[in-house]
Motif scaffolding. Structure first.
Motif, PDB file in Angstrom:
ATOM      1  N   THR A  41     -11.948 -38.531  -7.851  1.00  0.00           N
ATOM      2  CA  THR A  41     -12.052 -37.143  -8.316  1.00  0.00           C
ATOM      3  C   THR A  41     -11.540 -36.169  -7.258  1.00  0.00           C
ATOM      4  O   THR A  41     -11.750 -34.965  -7.363  1.00  0.00           O
ATOM      5  CB  THR A  41     -13.518 -36.808  -8.658  1.00  0.00           C
ATOM      6  OG1 THR A  41     -14.336 -37.005  -7.480  1.00  0.00           O
ATOM      7  CG2 THR A  41     -14.028 -37.695  -9.788  1.00  0.00           C
ATOM      8  N   ASP A  42     -10.847 -36.706  -6.263  1.00  0.00           N
ATOM      9  CA  ASP A  42     -10.379 -35.894  -5.145  1.00  0.00           C
ATOM     10  C   ASP A  42      -9.012 -35.256  -5.397  1.00  0.00           C
ATOM     11  O   ASP A  42      -8.536 -34.465  -4.595  1.00  0.00           O
ATOM     12  CB  ASP A  42     -10.324 -36.764  -3.884  1.00  0.00           C
ATOM     13  CG  ASP A  42     -10.254 -35.930  -2.623  1.00  0.00           C
ATOM     14  OD1 ASP A  42     -10.811 -34.824  -2.613  1.00  0.00           O
ATOM     15  OD2 ASP A  42      -9.644 -36.402  -1.640  1.00  0.00           O
ATOM     16  N   THR A  43      -8.391 -35.626  -6.506  1.00  0.00           N
ATOM     17  CA  THR A  43      -7.123 -35.010  -6.868  1.00  0.00           C
ATOM     18  C   THR A  43      -7.080 -34.873  -8.386  1.00  0.00           C
ATOM     19  O   THR A  43      -8.020 -35.240  -9.084  1.00  0.00           O
ATOM     20  CB  THR A  43      -5.938 -35.836  -6.350  1.00  0.00           C
ATOM     21  OG1 THR A  43      -4.725 -35.118  -6.566  1.00  0.00           O
ATOM     22  CG2 THR A  43      -5.853 -37.188  -7.037  1.00  0.00           C
ATOM     23  N   ASP A  44      -6.007 -34.329  -8.917  1.00  0.00           N
ATOM     24  CA  ASP A  44      -5.914 -34.097 -10.360  1.00  0.00           C
ATOM     25  C   ASP A  44      -4.513 -34.434 -10.843  1.00  0.00           C
ATOM     26  O   ASP A  44      -3.592 -34.638 -10.054  1.00  0.00           O
ATOM     27  CB  ASP A  44      -6.271 -32.644 -10.702  1.00  0.00           C
ATOM     28  CG  ASP A  44      -5.454 -31.637  -9.916  1.00  0.00           C
ATOM     29  OD1 ASP A  44      -4.204 -31.723  -9.929  1.00  0.00           O
ATOM     30  OD2 ASP A  44      -6.052 -30.761  -9.264  1.00  0.00           O
ATOM     31  N   ILE A  45      -4.364 -34.479 -12.146  1.00  0.00           N
ATOM     32  CA  ILE A  45      -3.100 -34.913 -12.734  1.00  0.00           C
ATOM     33  C   ILE A  45      -1.969 -33.946 -12.410  1.00  0.00           C
ATOM     34  O   ILE A  45      -0.809 -34.349 -12.281  1.00  0.00           O
ATOM     35  CB  ILE A  45      -3.230 -35.100 -14.266  1.00  0.00           C
ATOM     36  CG1 ILE A  45      -1.963 -35.763 -14.837  1.00  0.00           C
ATOM     37  CG2 ILE A  45      -3.538 -33.789 -14.948  1.00  0.00           C
ATOM     38  CD1 ILE A  45      -1.655 -37.121 -14.255  1.00  0.00           C
ATOM     39  N   ASP A  46      -2.278 -32.654 -12.230  1.00  0.00           N
ATOM     40  CA  ASP A  46      -1.226 -31.694 -11.898  1.00  0.00           C
ATOM     41  C   ASP A  46      -0.627 -31.989 -10.528  1.00  0.00           C
ATOM     42  O   ASP A  46       0.587 -31.884 -10.329  1.00  0.00           O
ATOM     43  CB  ASP A  46      -1.783 -30.267 -11.926  1.00  0.00           C
ATOM     44  CG  ASP A  46      -2.121 -29.801 -13.341  1.00  0.00           C
ATOM     45  OD1 ASP A  46      -1.514 -30.331 -14.290  1.00  0.00           O
ATOM     46  OD2 ASP A  46      -2.977 -28.913 -13.489  1.00  0.00           O
ATOM     47  N   THR A  47      -1.476 -32.363  -9.575  1.00  0.00           N
ATOM     48  CA  THR A  47      -0.985 -32.726  -8.243  1.00  0.00           C
ATOM     49  C   THR A  47      -0.187 -34.020  -8.301  1.00  0.00           C
ATOM     50  O   THR A  47       0.910 -34.127  -7.730  1.00  0.00           O
ATOM     51  CB  THR A  47      -2.163 -32.893  -7.262  1.00  0.00           C
ATOM     52  OG1 THR A  47      -2.839 -31.641  -7.127  1.00  0.00           O
ATOM     53  CG2 THR A  47      -1.685 -33.370  -5.897  1.00  0.00           C
ATOM     54  N   THR A  79      -5.198 -44.373 -13.096  1.00  0.00           N
ATOM     55  CA  THR A  79      -4.950 -43.228 -13.971  1.00  0.00           C
ATOM     56  C   THR A  79      -3.641 -42.517 -13.616  1.00  0.00           C
ATOM     57  O   THR A  79      -3.121 -41.746 -14.427  1.00  0.00           O
ATOM     58  CB  THR A  79      -6.102 -42.219 -13.856  1.00  0.00           C
ATOM     59  OG1 THR A  79      -6.250 -41.810 -12.490  1.00  0.00           O
ATOM     60  CG2 THR A  79      -7.411 -42.838 -14.343  1.00  0.00           C
ATOM     61  N   ARG A  83       1.547 -39.830 -15.149  1.00  0.00           N
ATOM     62  CA  ARG A  83       2.559 -38.899 -14.647  1.00  0.00           C
ATOM     63  C   ARG A  83       3.950 -39.193 -15.195  1.00  0.00           C
ATOM     64  O   ARG A  83       4.854 -38.366 -15.076  1.00  0.00           O
ATOM     65  CB  ARG A  83       2.585 -38.929 -13.115  1.00  0.00           C
ATOM     66  CG  ARG A  83       3.221 -40.162 -12.507  1.00  0.00           C
ATOM     67  CD  ARG A  83       3.017 -40.252 -10.995  1.00  0.00           C
ATOM     68  NE  ARG A  83       3.566 -39.140 -10.278  1.00  0.00           N
ATOM     69  CZ  ARG A  83       4.776 -39.158  -9.692  1.00  0.00           C
ATOM     70  NH1 ARG A  83       5.542 -40.236  -9.781  1.00  0.00           N
ATOM     71  NH2 ARG A  83       5.207 -38.111  -9.037  1.00  0.00           N
TER      72      ARG A  83
END
Length: 230
Positions: A41-47, A79, A83
């Motif tokens: 949960t330390d990053t997201d799909i946009d990054t 996950t 991208r």
């Protein structure tokens, strides 16, 4: 005896046959264990979808703890493959990572860990794909083993020929940058296979999670060769 058992037996009986894949000093080099499952949960799909932002996030993680490499990924249900449409397949998208990733700077040297020959090579030039890829073939006392190196620099493919002899610890490549390695933060995808199934220059590195048992039969744990601490 299964191929996996034969491989384990061979490596235990011939420890000096195993060389390095990257430069690594167990006494001083630290490894960061990346987790790209839903638990991260330390990053997201946009990054992750933005190659430059993703690369900056990787670099920040490594620099924060003075880690030489980030590692991980064998049989990981990831996950991050959302991208790229490259991993979308009918019914079930490909999310199971089949190799080990080693994250570091572009230009990082890559070595052959075993004596062998060049089986094949190709620039798999699609967004999210391997980019430049080399596959070596090894004969371990009659056991056939293939090793795959993906996300390389394009210059790594220069001068190669099928059947070319390769020696243990011979440098064979360098990590590619975002613009040549399939649009990923610089890293090496390292994978082992017993059977190439007629393929050349490419072999799946990501598969459907529902087919994990099938892939486990052909793709042993790369850490048998890497021998990174758990």
């Amino acid at each position: 005896m299964t191929p996996a058992t034969k491989l384990t037996t061979y490596l235990k009986a011939n420890p000096t046959a195993i060389g390095k894949v990257v430069d690594y000093d167990t006494a001083k080099d630290k490894l960061y264990p990346f987790d790209f499952t839903a638990a991260n949960t330390d990053t997201d799909i946009d990054t992750i979808a933005d190659s430059q932002k993703f690369s900056e996030w990787i670099n920040t993680k490594l620099a924060a703890g003075n880690y030489r490499y980030g590692i991980g990924g064998y049989m990981e249900h990831r996950t991050i493959y959302a991208r790229s449409k490259h991993f979308d397949t009918d019914g079930e998208p490909r999310r199971l990572h089949l190799g080990v990733d080693i994250w570091s700077d572009a230009g990082t040297r890559v070595y052959a860990p075993l004596d062998g020959t060049v089986h094949s090579f190709r620039d798999n030039n699609n967004f999210g794909d391997y980019g430049p890829t080399i596959i070596l073939q090894h004969d371990l006392d009659g056991l056939q083993l293939f090793s795959l190196y993906g996300h390389l620099s394009r210059v790594s493919l220069h001068g190669l020929s099928v059947g070319q002899p390769i020696s243990k610890n011979q440098q064979i490549a360098t990590f590619g940058d975002i613009n040549e390695n399939g649009n990923w933060p610089p890293h090496l995808h390292f994978q082992l296979m017993f059977d190439m199934e007629g393929k050349a220059g490419d072999y799946p590195g990501v598969a459907r999670f529902s087919e994990k048992d099938k892939w486990l039969k052909n793709i042993p744990d790369p850490n048998l060769i890497l021998q990174f601490p758990k």
